[in-house]
Design a protein around this motif. Sequence first.
Motif, PDB file in Angstrom:
ATOM      1  N   ARG A   1     -17.350  33.929  23.151  1.00 27.71           N
ATOM      2  CA  ARG A   1     -18.519  34.715  23.575  1.00 27.71           C
ATOM      3  C   ARG A   1     -19.154  34.131  24.840  1.00 27.71           C
ATOM      4  NH1 ARG A   1     -20.846  38.412  19.847  1.00 27.71           N
ATOM      5  NH2 ARG A   1     -19.675  38.427  17.919  1.00 27.71           N
ATOM      6  N   LEU A   2     -19.238  32.817  24.903  1.00 24.37           N
ATOM      7  CA  LEU A   2     -19.856  32.173  26.059  1.00 24.37           C
ATOM      8  C   LEU A   2     -19.100  32.485  27.342  1.00 24.37           C
ATOM      9  CD1 LEU A   2     -20.715  28.696  24.492  1.00 24.37           C
ATOM     10  CD2 LEU A   2     -22.324  30.521  25.095  1.00 24.37           C
ATOM     11  N   GLU A   3     -17.784  32.568  27.253  1.00 21.18           N
ATOM     12  CA  GLU A   3     -16.988  32.847  28.448  1.00 21.18           C
ATOM     13  C   GLU A   3     -17.218  34.251  28.999  1.00 21.18           C
ATOM     14  OE1 GLU A   3     -12.961  31.806  27.439  1.00 21.18           O
ATOM     15  OE2 GLU A   3     -13.304  29.720  28.014  1.00 21.18           O
ATOM     16  N   LYS A   4     -17.781  35.135  28.182  1.00 24.86           N
ATOM     17  CA  LYS A   4     -18.068  36.505  28.631  1.00 24.86           C
ATOM     18  C   LYS A   4     -19.430  36.633  29.301  1.00 24.86           C
ATOM     19  CE  LYS A   4     -15.078  38.555  25.184  1.00 24.86           C
ATOM     20  NZ  LYS A   4     -14.991  39.267  23.931  1.00 24.86           N
ATOM     21  N   LEU A   5     -20.259  35.589  29.237  1.00 22.09           N
ATOM     22  CA  LEU A   5     -21.572  35.624  29.874  1.00 22.09           C
ATOM     23  C   LEU A   5     -21.424  35.691  31.390  1.00 22.09           C
ATOM     24  CD1 LEU A   5     -23.462  32.910  27.788  1.00 22.09           C
ATOM     25  CD2 LEU A   5     -23.639  35.401  27.557  1.00 22.09           C
ATOM     26  N   SER A   6     -22.355  36.402  32.026  1.00 25.27           N
ATOM     27  CA  SER A   6     -22.271  36.573  33.478  1.00 25.27           C
ATOM     28  C   SER A   6     -22.361  35.244  34.218  1.00 25.27           C
ATOM     29  CB  SER A   6     -23.348  37.536  33.971  1.00 25.27           C
ATOM     30  OG  SER A   6     -24.632  37.018  33.696  1.00 25.27           O
ATOM     31  N   VAL A   7     -23.123  34.297  33.698  1.00 29.00           N
ATOM     32  CA  VAL A   7     -23.234  33.000  34.372  1.00 29.00           C
ATOM     33  C   VAL A   7     -21.877  32.300  34.413  1.00 29.00           C
ATOM     34  CG1 VAL A   7     -23.945  31.688  32.318  1.00 29.00           C
ATOM     35  CG2 VAL A   7     -24.616  30.905  34.594  1.00 29.00           C
ATOM     36  N   VAL A   8     -21.082  32.457  33.358  1.00 34.08           N
ATOM     37  CA  VAL A   8     -19.742  31.855  33.337  1.00 34.08           C
ATOM     38  C   VAL A   8     -18.797  32.669  34.219  1.00 34.08           C
ATOM     39  CG1 VAL A   8     -17.783  31.221  31.875  1.00 34.08           C
ATOM     40  CG2 VAL A   8     -20.121  30.863  31.051  1.00 34.08           C
ATOM     41  N   GLN A   9     -18.905  33.987  34.151  1.00 35.22           N
ATOM     42  CA  GLN A   9     -18.049  34.838  34.981  1.00 35.22           C
ATOM     43  C   GLN A   9     -18.296  34.594  36.471  1.00 35.22           C
ATOM     44  OE1 GLN A   9     -15.583  36.958  33.848  1.00 35.22           O
ATOM     45  NE2 GLN A   9     -16.031  35.966  31.892  1.00 35.22           N
ATOM     46  N   ASN A  10     -19.542  34.319  36.833  1.00 36.28           N
ATOM     47  CA  ASN A  10     -19.894  34.079  38.233  1.00 36.28           C
ATOM     48  C   ASN A  10     -19.648  32.637  38.675  1.00 36.28           C
ATOM     49  OD1 ASN A  10     -20.682  36.759  38.500  1.00 36.28           O
ATOM     50  ND2 ASN A  10     -22.795  36.298  37.925  1.00 36.28           N
TER      51      ASN A  10
ATOM     52  N   LEU B   1     -14.328  25.086  32.484  1.00 33.40           N
ATOM     53  CA  LEU B   1     -13.765  23.767  32.231  1.00 33.40           C
ATOM     54  C   LEU B   1     -14.418  23.099  31.006  1.00 33.40           C
ATOM     55  CD1 LEU B   1     -13.572  22.412  35.884  1.00 33.40           C
ATOM     56  CD2 LEU B   1     -11.683  23.256  34.485  1.00 33.40           C
ATOM     57  N   PHE B   2     -15.650  23.491  30.709  1.00 33.08           N
ATOM     58  CA  PHE B   2     -16.381  22.914  29.585  1.00 33.08           C
ATOM     59  C   PHE B   2     -16.162  23.690  28.297  1.00 33.08           C
ATOM     60  CE2 PHE B   2     -18.742  21.873  33.430  1.00 33.08           C
ATOM     61  CZ  PHE B   2     -18.780  20.482  33.321  1.00 33.08           C
TER      62      PHE B   2
END
Length: 190
Positions: free
Chosen positions: A172-181, A187-188
């Motif tokens: 789920r975290l990888e789908k957040l816009s902050v991660v996408q951007n 890496l974390f």
Amino acid sequence: MSTQNTLHAEILGRGFDFDYSENWIGYSLVFMRVTMGWVLFQGGITKLVTYLDADPANNWTAAGYLANAIPAGNPLAGFFASMAGNPLIDILNMWGLTLTGLALILGAFVRWSAFWGAVMMLFYWLAALQGGLLAGLPLEHGWVVDDHLVYAFLLFGLGAFGAGRILGLDARLEKLSVVQNNRWLRLFLG
């Protein structure tokens, strides 16, 4: 229905092919991640609870181990003894185990947590090194390979596989816009 695949890997210049089941790999990664998480969480939370005991005589500390339990002849005995009584070492140990375990159980920041968990396990392994005829071998809990080294390699594997993406919060975290951007944040996660 289980999907069968063939994986080709090149290790030390030699090619290997093997068949595997995606479903069983997924189940095994979840079980290993949660089990390892529980081992670390339990070790950390029990230290934390006793550290916070109202009676200071009952407070947990690594000082006794670091000052007195490092095997004779350990080439790093002085290094470990110098950490004895340092409250920062106690805090890093308690919270490191607790938070790493919790992160693995939840499948959040698995790569980050697995890396630091493996570093902790390598420090524990180094503390078990002995001197004498078998210089450098931690023999009390196994010949060279003890539980801490097994845990370090297991944690490395969990991070390498990105085990937090399987029934974990990292998916789920990888789908957040902050991660996408900011793709470097992946890496974390994983």
